[in-house]
Design an enzyme around this catalytic site. Structure first.
Site, PDB file in Angstrom:
ATOM      1  N   MET A  78      -4.045   4.681  -0.415  1.00 28.44           N
ATOM      2  CA  MET A  78      -4.737   5.180   0.771  1.00 28.44           C
ATOM      3  C   MET A  78      -5.688   6.328   0.432  1.00 28.44           C
ATOM      4  O   MET A  78      -6.637   6.568   1.181  1.00 28.44           O
ATOM      5  CB  MET A  78      -3.730   5.609   1.838  1.00 28.44           C
ATOM      6  CG  MET A  78      -3.008   4.442   2.490  1.00 28.44           C
ATOM      7  SD  MET A  78      -4.099   3.202   3.251  1.00 28.44           S
ATOM      8  CE  MET A  78      -4.743   4.127   4.651  1.00 28.44           C
ATOM      9  N   GLY A 138      -0.902   4.282  -5.189  1.00 31.77           N
ATOM     10  CA  GLY A 138      -0.744   3.018  -5.896  1.00 31.77           C
ATOM     11  C   GLY A 138       0.491   2.927  -6.766  1.00 31.77           C
ATOM     12  O   GLY A 138       0.810   1.854  -7.271  1.00 31.77           O
ATOM     13  N   VAL A 152       0.836  -1.190   0.000  1.00 31.54           N
ATOM     14  CA  VAL A 152       0.000   0.000   0.000  1.00 31.54           C
ATOM     15  C   VAL A 152       0.879   1.251   0.000  1.00 31.54           C
ATOM     16  O   VAL A 152       1.910   1.278   0.673  1.00 31.54           O
ATOM     17  CB  VAL A 152      -0.870   0.015   1.278  1.00 31.54           C
ATOM     18  CG1 VAL A 152      -1.695   1.275   1.375  1.00 31.54           C
ATOM     19  CG2 VAL A 152      -1.749  -1.217   1.348  1.00 31.54           C
ATOM     20  N   CYS A 153       0.453   2.263  -0.734  1.00 28.03           N
ATOM     21  CA  CYS A 153       1.089   3.585  -0.657  1.00 28.03           C
ATOM     22  C   CYS A 153      -0.017   4.632  -0.744  1.00 28.03           C
ATOM     23  O   CYS A 153      -1.181   4.323  -0.520  1.00 28.03           O
ATOM     24  CB  CYS A 153       2.153   3.765  -1.741  1.00 28.03           C
ATOM     25  SG  CYS A 153       1.494   3.875  -3.408  1.00 28.03           S
ATOM     26  N   ARG A 154       0.327   5.837  -1.077  1.00 29.63           N
ATOM     27  CA  ARG A 154      -0.669   6.912  -1.120  1.00 29.63           C
ATOM     28  C   ARG A 154      -1.652   6.730  -2.280  1.00 29.63           C
ATOM     29  O   ARG A 154      -2.858   6.843  -2.116  1.00 29.63           O
ATOM     30  CB  ARG A 154       0.031   8.271  -1.224  1.00 29.63           C
ATOM     31  CG  ARG A 154      -0.908   9.445  -1.191  1.00 29.63           C
ATOM     32  CD  ARG A 154      -0.136  10.770  -1.114  1.00 29.63           C
ATOM     33  NE  ARG A 154      -1.051  11.877  -1.029  1.00 29.63           N
ATOM     34  CZ  ARG A 154      -1.512  12.548  -2.070  1.00 29.63           C
ATOM     35  NH1 ARG A 154      -1.149  12.211  -3.293  1.00 29.63           N
ATOM     36  NH2 ARG A 154      -2.337  13.551  -1.915  1.00 29.63           N
TER      37      ARG A 154
END
Length: 99
Positions: free
Chosen positions: A87, A63, A59-61
């Site tokens: 996220m 994708g 997961v990141c901000r």
């Protein structure tokens, strides 16, 4: 490496490992409950914190970073997927977070 939706990730978070590769300042916005935080730049030196026998959802901000991290994990022998939308989409959907 596959891209999973935020809803798939939410359904799988009890059995799979959730790996958050955002930077420390981004984590202040909240994390998926139970996620492990390893910033992208530290990932390869901290692989021993991941269980190679369990799938990883990265997961990141938004994708983008998570896709690169999932690809690196796959190359290193892990089963890894990326969470599309990151996220940003998780927050927008009102899914659970911890702060």
């Amino acid at each position: 490496m596959a891209e999973v939706t935020i809803h798939d990730a939410n359904a799988r978070r009890d059995q799979d490992q959730i790996l958050d590769v955002r930077e420390e300042f981004e984590i202040a916005e909240g994390m998926i409950p139970g996620a492990l935080h390893i910033p992208m730049g530290q990932l390869m030196s901290r692989l021993d914190e991941l269980d190679k026998t369990r799938p990883v959802i990265v997961v990141c901000r938004s994708g983008n970073r998570s896709a690169r991290a999932a690809e690196a994990l796959s190359t290193a022998g892990y089963t890894a997927d990326t969470m599309g939308g990151g996220m940003l989409d998780w927050h927008d959907a009102g899914l659970p977070i911890t702060r």
